[in-house]
Design a protein around this motif. Structure first.
Motif, PDB file in Angstrom:
ATOM      1  N   UNK A  67      77.955  33.180  85.271  1.00  0.00           N
ATOM      2  CA  UNK A  67      78.377  32.030  86.090  1.00  0.00           C
ATOM      3  C   UNK A  67      79.895  31.943  86.226  1.00  0.00           C
ATOM      4  N   UNK A  68      80.620  32.764  85.453  1.00  0.00           N
ATOM      5  CA  UNK A  68      82.082  32.725  85.500  1.00  0.00           C
ATOM      6  C   UNK A  68      82.668  33.931  86.231  1.00  0.00           C
ATOM      7  N   UNK A  69      81.819  34.793  86.787  1.00  0.00           N
ATOM      8  CA  UNK A  69      82.344  35.918  87.553  1.00  0.00           C
ATOM      9  C   UNK A  69      82.890  35.401  88.882  1.00  0.00           C
ATOM     10  N   UNK A  70      83.530  36.283  89.614  1.00  0.00           N
ATOM     11  CA  UNK A  70      84.083  35.886  90.914  1.00  0.00           C
ATOM     12  C   UNK A  70      83.543  36.817  92.001  1.00  0.00           C
ATOM     13  N   UNK A  71      82.613  36.290  92.837  1.00  0.00           N
ATOM     14  CA  UNK A  71      82.030  34.941  92.820  1.00  0.00           C
ATOM     15  C   UNK A  71      80.974  34.811  91.720  1.00  0.00           C
ATOM     16  N   UNK A  72      80.563  33.569  91.416  1.00  0.00           N
ATOM     17  CA  UNK A  72      79.474  33.389  90.434  1.00  0.00           C
ATOM     18  C   UNK A  72      78.243  34.191  90.850  1.00  0.00           C
ATOM     19  N   UNK A  73      77.603  34.789  89.862  1.00  0.00           N
ATOM     20  CA  UNK A  73      76.594  35.819  90.123  1.00  0.00           C
ATOM     21  C   UNK A  73      75.189  35.259  90.273  1.00  0.00           C
ATOM     22  N   UNK A  74      74.531  35.596  91.381  1.00  0.00           N
ATOM     23  CA  UNK A  74      73.092  35.396  91.503  1.00  0.00           C
ATOM     24  C   UNK A  74      72.408  36.394  90.570  1.00  0.00           C
ATOM     25  N   UNK A  75      71.447  35.916  89.784  1.00  0.00           N
ATOM     26  CA  UNK A  75      70.875  36.794  88.764  1.00  0.00           C
ATOM     27  C   UNK A  75      69.473  36.348  88.394  1.00  0.00           C
ATOM     28  N   UNK A  76      68.754  37.220  87.721  1.00  0.00           N
ATOM     29  CA  UNK A  76      67.438  36.896  87.189  1.00  0.00           C
ATOM     30  C   UNK A  76      67.616  36.424  85.748  1.00  0.00           C
ATOM     31  N   UNK A  77      67.154  35.225  85.490  1.00  0.00           N
ATOM     32  CA  UNK A  77      67.261  34.687  84.129  1.00  0.00           C
ATOM     33  C   UNK A  77      66.178  35.301  83.251  1.00  0.00           C
ATOM     34  N   UNK A  78      66.619  36.050  82.239  1.00  0.00           N
ATOM     35  CA  UNK A  78      65.721  36.590  81.223  1.00  0.00           C
ATOM     36  C   UNK A  78      65.941  35.768  79.954  1.00  0.00           C
ATOM     37  N   UNK A  79      64.891  35.171  79.386  1.00  0.00           N
ATOM     38  CA  UNK A  79      65.071  34.246  78.252  1.00  0.00           C
ATOM     39  C   UNK A  79      65.359  34.981  76.947  1.00  0.00           C
ATOM     40  N   UNK A  80      66.527  35.615  76.878  1.00  0.00           N
ATOM     41  CA  UNK A  80      66.860  36.467  75.736  1.00  0.00           C
ATOM     42  C   UNK A  80      66.778  35.714  74.410  1.00  0.00           C
ATOM     43  N   UNK A  81      67.386  34.537  74.381  1.00  0.00           N
ATOM     44  CA  UNK A  81      67.411  33.774  73.126  1.00  0.00           C
ATOM     45  C   UNK A  81      65.998  33.370  72.712  1.00  0.00           C
ATOM     46  N   UNK A  82      65.204  32.947  73.682  1.00  0.00           N
ATOM     47  CA  UNK A  82      63.824  32.554  73.404  1.00  0.00           C
ATOM     48  C   UNK A  82      63.006  33.749  72.933  1.00  0.00           C
TER      49      UNK A  82
END
Length: 368
Positions: A304-319
Motif C-alpha cells: 500500500x506504500x508503493x508508488x502507485x499503491x499496488x493492486x494485489x491479491x490478499x493472501x492471509x499469510x499471518x492467519x
C-alpha cells in the motif's frame, strides 16, 4: 511378534549404559550388537542414536535408524522432555513476506507460553540433511516448515521422537499423512487476471514463481483459466517464471517491456516481484497505470506504500501461520494427520491498475 529385550540386549544395556535412558521394544530375531555389526558401527554408537545424542554423523545416524526401523526397534517409554519451543523453518528470511509468517507463529506460541526459534533449511524445498539432527537436540514442541517437502526418512525421525510438524504453503502436493496449511492460489490467480481482462487488457503477462512449486503453478493455472474465459489467446512469450524476488520482477519486467509487442498489464506472482515490475516500467519510461497495469500477490504491508499503491491479491499469510501453529498444539486431534487447510484469498484494488491508456481508480483498497 515383538517381545521385551532378550538376554543379549540386557547385556548390551549393561555394557553401554547410555541405553538406559530409553526403554526399547525389539524384534526377538536381532540384538543391538547385531544391528551395530550390520550398520558397520559400534554398539555404543547405536545407543547414541537411540538416545538422540549429537555426536553421531548424519549419515551414520540415518543408516542406524533405518536398520532399527527394519528390525522393529521401538521406544516403549516417553521421549525425554521437550523444550518449550516451536521451530519455524524457512529457506530464506530476508523478506517482508517471511516476517508476516513469523508474526503469526509468534502470536499463537506466545498465547501458549512458548518461544519461537527460527532456522534456515539450507535448501529450497527440503531441510538440509543435518537439520534434523539439530531438531532432535533441541526437542521442540513442534515444527512449522515453510515452502517445503519432507523426505520419508525425516518424517520418520520426527515421529519417532513424537515431534509434530506442519507445512505452510507446501512446495508440492504433500503426502496424505502430512498436515499442511495453504491458500486458494488458483482462485487468487483467476481473480487477479480477470480484474485485468475486465478492464479491457488483452495482452496480459504473468511472472509467476518457481516452476516446480505448487503455489506458482496454481496461480499460473488461474491466469490461464481467466484468459480462456475472456476468449483471449495465451502468448507463451508473456509467461515467465521468477523466484518471487524484486530482482526477478525487475529483470523479467524489463525484458517483457522491451519488445514491440509488449503487454499492457502484468500479473506478478508476489508483491516483491510487482515492485520490481514498477521499477522496470519506470526505467523504461512507462507510467503506471496509464501505460501499464500491475497486479501483485500477497498484500504485504509494503504494497500500500508503493508508488502507485499496488493492486494485489490478499493472501492471509499471518492467519496461515497461526492455523499451522495451532495444529501443533493439538497433536491428539484425530483429524490432524494429513489435514489440509486452505484459506481464502481476495483481490485488493488500489491505484496500479486501470483500463489500457486510462487513469487509475480512486484509492480506497476496494475488495472483489
Amino acid at each position: 511378534m515383538a517381545v521385551r529385550l532378550p538376554t543379549q540386549n540386557v547385556i548390551d544395556r549393561m555394557a553401554y549404559p547410555s541405553c538406559m535412558h530409553e526403554e526399547v521394544e525389539v524384534s526377538a530375531r536381532v540384538t543391538l550388537a547385531e544391528v551395530a555389526k550390520e550398520a558397520g558401527v559400534s554398539p555404543p554408537t547405536v545407543s547414541k542414536v537411540l538416545n538422540g545424542r549429537s555426536d553421531v554423523s548424519s549419515a551414520t545416524r540415518a543408516r542406524v535408524e533405518r536398520l532399527l526401523e527394519v528390525h522393529g526397534y521401538r521406544r516403549r517409554t516417553a521421549s525425554p522432555p521437550r523444550s518449550p519451543l516451536v521451530e519455524l523453518v524457512f529457506h530464506e528470511l530476508d523478506s517482508v513476506w517471511a516476517m508476516e509468517l513469523v508474526r503469526g507463529v509468534e502470536d499463537v506460541a506466545k498465547a501458549n507460553r512458548t518461544e519461537v526459534v527460527l532456522t534456515r533449511s539450507g535448501t529450497r524445498h527440503a531441510p538440509a540433511p543435518d537439520w534434523i539432527d539439530g531438531v532432535l537436540q533441541r526437542r521442540p514442541l513442534g515444527v512449522v516448515l515453510v515452502f517445503s517437502s519432507l523426505p520419508a526418512e525425516v518424517k520418520h525421525r520426527l515421529r519417532s521422537w513424537d515431534i509434530p510438524f506442519v507445512i505452510v504453503d507446501p512446495a508440492g502436493d504433500p503426502d496424505p499423512d502430512v498436515p499442511s496449511v495453504g491458500s486458494a492460489n488458483w482462485a487468487g490467480g483467476l481473480a487477479a487476471t480477470r480484474h485485468l481482462t475486465d478492464h479491457g487488457h488483452e495482452r496480459v503477462a504473468i511472472i509467476t514463481g518457481f516452476e516446480d512449486m505448487l503455489c506458482s503453478l496454481a496461480r499460473l493455472d488461474g491466469y490461464r483459466s481467466a484468459m480462456t474465459m475472456a476468449g483471449l489467446p495465451i502468448d507463451p512469450a508473456l509467461v515467465r517464471y521468477g523466484d518471487y524476488s524484486m530482482e526477478s520482477g525487475f529483470e523479467h519486467g524489463r525484458d517483457l517491456l522491451a519488445g514491440p509487442g509488449r503487454p499492457t498489464a502484468i500479473f506478478a506472482g508476489s508483491d516483491l516481484q510487482a515492485l520490481g515490475v514498477l521499477e522496470a516500467a519506470r526505467v523504461s519510461g512507462l507510467r503506471v497505470p496509464q501505460d501499464l497495469s500491475v497486479v501483485g500477490y500477497d498484500d504485504v504491508p509494503l504494497a500500500q506504500w508503493s508508488s502507485p499503491p499496488l493492486t494485489t491479491v490478499h493472501q492471509p499469510l499471518r492467519h496461515m501461520a497461526e492455523e499451522a501453529t495451532r495444529m501443533l498444539f493439538r497433536p491428539d486431534d484425530p483429524g490432524r494427520a494429513g489435514r489440509r487447510i486452505e484459506l481464502a484469498t481476495h483481490l485488493v484494488v488500489r491505484q496500479s491498475t486501470a483500463p489500457p491508456g486510462g487513469a487509475a481508480q480512486a484509492p480506497g483498497g476496494a475488495r472483489s
